[in-house]
Design a protein around this motif. Structure first.
Motif, PDB file in Angstrom:
ATOM      1  N   VAL A  31       0.857  -1.178   0.000  1.00 60.83           N
ATOM      2  CA  VAL A  31       0.000   0.000   0.000  1.00 60.83           C
ATOM      3  C   VAL A  31       0.895   1.231   0.000  1.00 60.83           C
ATOM      4  CG1 VAL A  31      -1.750   1.293   1.271  1.00 60.83           C
ATOM      5  CG2 VAL A  31      -1.825  -1.212   1.248  1.00 60.83           C
ATOM      6  N   THR A  32       0.742   2.077  -1.009  1.00 64.92           N
ATOM      7  CA  THR A  32       1.482   3.327  -1.067  1.00 64.92           C
ATOM      8  C   THR A  32       0.563   4.447  -0.607  1.00 64.92           C
ATOM      9  OG1 THR A  32       2.881   2.545  -2.874  1.00 64.92           O
ATOM     10  CG2 THR A  32       2.726   4.921  -2.576  1.00 64.92           C
ATOM     11  N   HIS A  33       1.040   5.197   0.372  1.00 64.04           N
ATOM     12  CA  HIS A  33       0.280   6.313   0.929  1.00 64.04           C
ATOM     13  C   HIS A  33       0.783   7.607   0.315  1.00 64.04           C
ATOM     14  CE1 HIS A  33      -1.166   3.545   4.051  1.00 64.04           C
ATOM     15  NE2 HIS A  33       0.062   3.078   4.031  1.00 64.04           N
ATOM     16  N   LYS A  34      -0.101   8.572   0.131  1.00 60.02           N
ATOM     17  CA  LYS A  34       0.266   9.872  -0.427  1.00 60.02           C
ATOM     18  C   LYS A  34      -0.202  10.968   0.517  1.00 60.02           C
ATOM     19  CE  LYS A  34       0.208   8.383  -5.228  1.00 60.02           C
ATOM     20  NZ  LYS A  34       1.633   8.338  -5.395  1.00 60.02           N
ATOM     21  N   GLY A  35       0.682  11.913   0.789  1.00 58.04           N
ATOM     22  CA  GLY A  35       0.342  12.997   1.696  1.00 58.04           C
ATOM     23  C   GLY A  35       1.356  14.123   1.637  1.00 58.04           C
ATOM     24  N   ARG A  36       1.459  14.848   2.745  1.00 59.21           N
ATOM     25  CA  ARG A  36       2.400  15.958   2.852  1.00 59.21           C
ATOM     26  C   ARG A  36       3.536  15.556   3.778  1.00 59.21           C
ATOM     27  NH1 ARG A  36       0.608  21.091   5.103  1.00 59.21           N
ATOM     28  NH2 ARG A  36       0.192  19.731   6.853  1.00 59.21           N
ATOM     29  N   GLY A  37       4.693  16.161   3.562  1.00 58.80           N
ATOM     30  CA  GLY A  37       5.830  15.950   4.443  1.00 58.80           C
ATOM     31  C   GLY A  37       6.212  17.248   5.116  1.00 58.80           C
ATOM     32  N   THR A  38       6.413  17.193   6.420  1.00 65.36           N
ATOM     33  CA  THR A  38       6.877  18.339   7.192  1.00 65.36           C
ATOM     34  C   THR A  38       8.047  17.867   8.034  1.00 65.36           C
ATOM     35  OG1 THR A  38       5.219  17.802   8.879  1.00 65.36           O
ATOM     36  CG2 THR A  38       4.625  19.491   7.275  1.00 65.36           C
ATOM     37  N   SER A  80       9.232   8.855  -0.886  1.00 66.82           N
ATOM     38  CA  SER A  80       9.664   9.389  -2.182  1.00 66.82           C
ATOM     39  C   SER A  80       9.058  10.765  -2.411  1.00 66.82           C
ATOM     40  CB  SER A  80       9.233   8.451  -3.313  1.00 66.82           C
ATOM     41  OG  SER A  80       9.856   7.193  -3.164  1.00 66.82           O
ATOM     42  N   TRP A  81       9.894  11.648  -2.993  1.00 67.38           N
ATOM     43  CA  TRP A  81       9.441  12.988  -3.371  1.00 67.38           C
ATOM     44  C   TRP A  81      10.506  13.595  -4.282  1.00 67.38           C
ATOM     45  CZ3 TRP A  81      11.211  18.052  -2.830  1.00 67.38           C
ATOM     46  CH2 TRP A  81      10.280  19.053  -3.122  1.00 67.38           C
ATOM     47  N   GLY A  82      10.065  14.265  -5.325  1.00 71.73           N
ATOM     48  CA  GLY A  82      10.984  14.981  -6.203  1.00 71.73           C
ATOM     49  C   GLY A  82      12.054  14.114  -6.841  1.00 71.73           C
ATOM     50  N   GLY A  83      11.738  12.851  -7.122  1.00 70.45           N
ATOM     51  CA  GLY A  83      12.699  11.955  -7.756  1.00 70.45           C
ATOM     52  C   GLY A  83      13.700  11.316  -6.793  1.00 70.45           C
ATOM     53  N   ASN A 100      -2.328  10.600   6.009  1.00 65.64           N
ATOM     54  CA  ASN A 100      -1.200  10.012   5.289  1.00 65.64           C
ATOM     55  C   ASN A 100       0.023  10.917   5.242  1.00 65.64           C
ATOM     56  OD1 ASN A 100      -2.345   7.445   4.566  1.00 65.64           O
ATOM     57  ND2 ASN A 100      -3.700   8.584   3.203  1.00 65.64           N
ATOM     58  N   ASP A 101       0.039  11.959   6.077  1.00 72.87           N
ATOM     59  CA  ASP A 101       1.187  12.858   6.148  1.00 72.87           C
ATOM     60  C   ASP A 101       2.268  12.247   7.028  1.00 72.87           C
ATOM     61  OD1 ASP A 101      -0.438  14.595   4.737  1.00 72.87           O
ATOM     62  OD2 ASP A 101      -0.760  15.971   6.414  1.00 72.87           O
ATOM     63  N   LEU A 102       3.497  12.709   6.832  1.00 74.61           N
ATOM     64  CA  LEU A 102       4.616  12.309   7.682  1.00 74.61           C
ATOM     65  C   LEU A 102       5.337  13.553   8.180  1.00 74.61           C
ATOM     66  CD1 LEU A 102       6.325   9.391   5.686  1.00 74.61           C
ATOM     67  CD2 LEU A 102       4.818   9.192   7.673  1.00 74.61           C
ATOM     68  N   ASP A 103       5.688  13.552   9.430  1.00 74.32           N
ATOM     69  CA  ASP A 103       6.533  14.573  10.031  1.00 74.32           C
ATOM     70  C   ASP A 103       7.923  13.948  10.109  1.00 74.32           C
ATOM     71  OD1 ASP A 103       6.616  17.171  10.960  1.00 74.32           O
ATOM     72  OD2 ASP A 103       5.856  16.699  12.956  1.00 74.32           O
ATOM     73  N   GLY A 118       9.880  23.872   4.388  1.00 71.93           N
ATOM     74  CA  GLY A 118       8.823  23.660   5.372  1.00 71.93           C
ATOM     75  C   GLY A 118       7.856  22.532   5.090  1.00 71.93           C
ATOM     76  N   VAL A 119       7.283  22.488   3.884  1.00 77.08           N
ATOM     77  CA  VAL A 119       6.277  21.482   3.535  1.00 77.08           C
ATOM     78  C   VAL A 119       6.600  20.893   2.165  1.00 77.08           C
ATOM     79  CG1 VAL A 119       3.825  21.049   3.072  1.00 77.08           C
ATOM     80  CG2 VAL A 119       4.478  22.671   4.855  1.00 77.08           C
ATOM     81  N   LEU A 120       6.546  19.579   2.082  1.00 82.73           N
ATOM     82  CA  LEU A 120       6.695  18.870   0.806  1.00 82.73           C
ATOM     83  C   LEU A 120       5.325  18.340   0.421  1.00 82.73           C
ATOM     84  CD1 LEU A 120       9.869  16.743   1.680  1.00 82.73           C
ATOM     85  CD2 LEU A 120       9.797  18.980   0.557  1.00 82.73           C
ATOM     86  N   SER A 121       4.736  18.895  -0.607  1.00 83.36           N
ATOM     87  CA  SER A 121       3.425  18.420  -1.062  1.00 83.36           C
ATOM     88  C   SER A 121       3.604  17.218  -1.972  1.00 83.36           C
ATOM     89  CB  SER A 121       2.698  19.530  -1.823  1.00 83.36           C
ATOM     90  OG  SER A 121       2.445  20.615  -0.964  1.00 83.36           O
ATOM     91  N   GLY A 122       2.748  16.227  -1.802  1.00 83.61           N
ATOM     92  CA  GLY A 122       2.747  15.073  -2.706  1.00 83.61           C
ATOM     93  C   GLY A 122       3.820  14.036  -2.440  1.00 83.61           C
ATOM     94  N   ILE A 123       4.192  13.823  -1.176  1.00 87.89           N
ATOM     95  CA  ILE A 123       5.123  12.721  -0.897  1.00 87.89           C
ATOM     96  C   ILE A 123       4.362  11.402  -1.033  1.00 87.89           C
ATOM     97  CG2 ILE A 123       6.548  14.092   0.686  1.00 87.89           C
ATOM     98  CD1 ILE A 123       5.275  12.361   2.998  1.00 87.89           C
TER      99      ILE A 123
END
Length: 130
Positions: A31-38, A80-83, A100-103, A118-123
């Protein structure tokens, strides 16, 4: 001799049946989760350990943590984010995160971008084996 031959024949027939997969069961797909990274400054985590900013750790949303009764403590995951892809260990919960966000610890976040971002959208992330 006949008894030994019978036992060998019996087990050579039975053992393959016992090893056969059970009909209707299959392995769960990843299961791949998608959310924001802070990012956050680590300390004493909800899983009971203490970490610092240099550790590759993350906190998952409090909702996700509570839904599993903390069962994901110390599990490893791949983010994963930005390659780029980074591995980290889940050690805490994040009350302000979406499901589904990760800190992330600063060490993990900086693998993707400057802390100023500060925030990575779409991790995307998923659990992995140790």
């Amino acid at each position: 001799m006949k008894l030994t031959l019978f036992i060998c024949a019996f087990f050579s027939f039975i053992l393959p049946l016992l090893a056969a997969p059970v009909p209707g069961t299959e392995l769960e797909k990843r299961v791949t989760h998608k959310g924001r990274g802070t990012w956050f400054t680590p300390g004493l985590g909800n899983c009971g350990g203490t970490n610092n900013s240099n550790d590759h750790i993350v906190a998952m949303s409090k909702a996700f943590y509570d839904a599993n009764n903390g069962g994901n403590c110390y599990q490893f995951l791949e983010i994963s984010w930005g390659g780029k892809t980074v591995k980290a260990q889940m050690v805490d919960s994040c009350p302000g995160c979406g499901e589904n966000d990760l800190d992330m610890s600063p060490a993990v976040f900086k693998e993707f971008a400057s802390l100023d971002k500060g925030v990575l959208s779409g991790i995307s992330w998923h659990f992995i084996a140790k």
